[in-house]
Write an enzyme that holds these catalytic residues in place. Structure first.
Site, PDB file in Angstrom:
ATOM      1  N   GLU A  55       0.827  -1.206   0.000  1.00 16.53           N
ATOM      2  CA  GLU A  55       0.000   0.000   0.000  1.00 16.53           C
ATOM      3  C   GLU A  55       0.867   1.265   0.000  1.00 16.53           C
ATOM      4  O   GLU A  55       0.560   2.233  -0.699  1.00 16.53           O
ATOM      5  CB  GLU A  55      -0.921   0.007   1.222  1.00 16.53           C
ATOM      6  CG  GLU A  55      -1.850  -1.190   1.314  1.00 16.53           C
ATOM      7  CD  GLU A  55      -1.283  -2.313   2.165  1.00 16.53           C
ATOM      8  OE1 GLU A  55      -2.044  -2.902   2.937  1.00 16.53           O
ATOM      9  OE2 GLU A  55      -0.060  -2.598   2.056  1.00 16.53           O
ATOM     10  N   ALA A 168      12.302 -44.423  -8.623  1.00 13.89           N
ATOM     11  CA  ALA A 168      13.674 -44.843  -8.931  1.00 13.89           C
ATOM     12  C   ALA A 168      13.649 -46.307  -9.347  1.00 13.89           C
ATOM     13  O   ALA A 168      12.706 -47.042  -9.046  1.00 13.89           O
ATOM     14  CB  ALA A 168      14.580 -44.660  -7.718  1.00 13.89           C
ATOM     15  N   ASP A 206      22.933 -39.248  -3.160  1.00 11.69           N
ATOM     16  CA  ASP A 206      23.089 -38.278  -4.250  1.00 11.69           C
ATOM     17  C   ASP A 206      24.097 -37.171  -3.958  1.00 11.69           C
ATOM     18  O   ASP A 206      24.519 -36.478  -4.882  1.00 11.69           O
ATOM     19  CB  ASP A 206      21.727 -37.634  -4.572  1.00 11.69           C
ATOM     20  CG  ASP A 206      20.709 -38.641  -5.073  1.00 11.69           C
ATOM     21  OD1 ASP A 206      21.126 -39.683  -5.606  1.00 11.69           O
ATOM     22  OD2 ASP A 206      19.498 -38.380  -4.914  1.00 11.69           O
ATOM     23  N   GLU A 297      12.311 -32.484  -0.648  1.00 10.67           N
ATOM     24  CA  GLU A 297      12.789 -33.408  -1.677  1.00 10.67           C
ATOM     25  C   GLU A 297      13.571 -34.490  -0.951  1.00 10.67           C
ATOM     26  O   GLU A 297      14.716 -34.280  -0.561  1.00 10.67           O
ATOM     27  CB  GLU A 297      13.674 -32.697  -2.704  1.00 10.67           C
ATOM     28  CG  GLU A 297      12.926 -31.801  -3.657  1.00 10.67           C
ATOM     29  CD  GLU A 297      13.765 -31.379  -4.849  1.00 10.67           C
ATOM     30  OE1 GLU A 297      14.504 -32.217  -5.390  1.00 10.67           O
ATOM     31  OE2 GLU A 297      13.675 -30.197  -5.225  1.00 10.67           O
ATOM     32  N   GLY A 299      13.763 -39.064   0.065  1.00 14.90           N
ATOM     33  CA  GLY A 299      13.438 -40.422  -0.351  1.00 14.90           C
ATOM     34  C   GLY A 299      12.085 -40.862   0.170  1.00 14.90           C
ATOM     35  O   GLY A 299      11.410 -40.150   0.927  1.00 14.90           O
ATOM     36  N   LEU A 302      11.683 -40.856   4.352  1.00 14.63           N
ATOM     37  CA  LEU A 302      11.384 -39.608   5.043  1.00 14.63           C
ATOM     38  C   LEU A 302      10.078 -39.009   4.538  1.00 14.63           C
ATOM     39  O   LEU A 302       9.278 -38.495   5.336  1.00 14.63           O
ATOM     40  CB  LEU A 302      12.515 -38.610   4.861  1.00 14.63           C
ATOM     41  CG  LEU A 302      12.298 -37.232   5.507  1.00 14.63           C
ATOM     42  CD1 LEU A 302      12.038 -37.348   7.004  1.00 14.63           C
ATOM     43  CD2 LEU A 302      13.474 -36.301   5.234  1.00 14.63           C
TER      44      LEU A 302
END
Length: 377
Positions: A55, A168, A206, A297, A299, A302
């Site tokens: 505003e 996967a 990874d 992100e 597996g 989790l």
């Protein structure tokens, strides 16, 4: 003005709010447009914390153009604030500018101040119209509304999967199930979040950076790892100097001190006497530390644990037009014997990215709770 006009101008204000998607946290993303006789007098969006709200930006823009907003209509995507935080109350500035009318998309989710901004405008003789494009406004600020109303951020799990729901191959290979366009959109969701959360399994498999690529953003989200046994390698790539939070159940003061030198913070949240992190407590901790949105992100383990613990609000699933057969599932969830025990979601959006399809699914009860919070008074 007609209802159709109100919708048109509010959507312009919403578009302005989206331009600050990456910069306002922990504050909400808000846009404002001031209009008279179909002509824009001023417009703006909320600036980074400590800067002016939407505003104020719009009023300053009108002044810079030499326009008086007296008697005009002001469109804003969130109820003007009525309390003094990092900046003075916007409701007071709007009253001083004397528009004839204020149109608001959704109410202030702060239970201590919600409705007071609207009351202040009405007490000053300003006509107020509410709930214009309310769901669109909530889409932009679901995390802020969740944190303010229930004390925890809005959390989504991002997954890439085949048509048969596999994330996967049986040997763990998962790069790349989806195409480049879908992966770029996934990074846009990383960028809008306050924190990217993963688990130790993903770190070990990874060794991810957890950073934002493919999207230009002035504010990188922070990173977090759920590591119950505190096994995280000290040379993991995510320790690149940016802030990392490691949630664990087994703190080690010496290791935590070494990681602190790499800008990592260790937070101990044990789940009783186990080696698991108390996941609901983790979400409460994130809310207390002003995280609005969590991008997960991780597996299947989790992801499934967060789902089972009631920590997931939304699913962000990228489906590739392939079949992988007997391979890893998207989430590891407990066996159920009856369909009435299934966790049900509602489709919020389906969008194609290249050859892949993005599905957004929300927990309907959690979404309806947010809608009830921001219903204008």
């Amino acid at each position: 003005m007609t209802d159709a006009d109100d919708t048109i101008w509010m959507r312009r204000a919403l578009a302005l709010a989206r331009t600050v998607t990456y910069t306002t946290t922990p504050n909400p993303r808000v846009g404002c447009v001031i209009v008279r006789d179909g002509r824009v007098l001023g417009e703006g969006a909320t600036q980074p914390p400590g800067g002016p709200h939407a505003e104020i930006c719009a009023l300053r823009d009108a002044a810079a153009r030499g326009e008086s907003v007296r008697g005009a209509t002001l469109y804003v995507t969130l109820e003007p604030c009525s309390h003094h935080g990092r900046t003075p109350p916007c409701a007071d500035a709007v009253v001083a500018a004397q528009p004839a009318r204020v149109v608001v998309a959704m109410g202030d989710p702060n239970p201590q101040v919600g409705g007071r901004g609207l009351a202040r405008l009405r007490a000053a003789g300003i006509a107020v119209t509410v709930d214009v494009c309310a769901d669109e406004a909530l889409e932009i600020n679901a995390g802020f509304v969740a944190r303010m109303s229930r004390g925890t951020p809005w959390a989504w799990v991002k997954m890439a999967a085949s048509l048969d729901g596999r994330s996967a191959l049986h040997n763990g290979v998962s790069q790349w199930i989806t195409g480049e366009e879908a992966r770029a959109d996934g990074h846009a969701w990383r960028a809008r979040s306050c924190i990217v959360l993963t688990g130790m399994g993903t770190v070990l498999k990874d060794n991810p950076l957890l950073n934002v690529r493919s999207v230009a953003t002035p504010r990188a989200p922070r990173k977090a790892v759920v590591d119950g046994r505190f096994d995280i390698p000290e040379d993991a790539r995510l320790f690149d100097g940016t802030e990392v939070i490691v949630f664990t159940a087994r703190p080690d003061a010496a290791k935590a001190a070494r990681l602190a030198q790499r800008n990592a913070r260790v937070v101990a949240l044990p789940d009783g006497d186990t080696e698991r992190v108390d996941l609901p407590a983790m979400m409460r901790w994130l809310g207390e530390h002003e995280f609005n949105e969590v991008h997960i992100e991780a597996g299947a383990g989790l992801g499934g644990a967060l789902m089972s613990a009631g920590c997931v609000d939304e699913l962000l699933v990228y489906l590739a037009p392939v079949l992988l057969g007997d391979a890893a599932a998207m989430l590891r969830l407990p066996l159920i014997e009856h369909l009435d025990g299934a966790r049900r979601f509602e489709f919020a959006d389906t969008t194609r990215f290249g050859a892949d399809l993005r599905l957004r699914l929300r927990d309907p009860a959690r979404w309806q709770a947010l809608q009830a919070v921001v219903g204008c008074r």
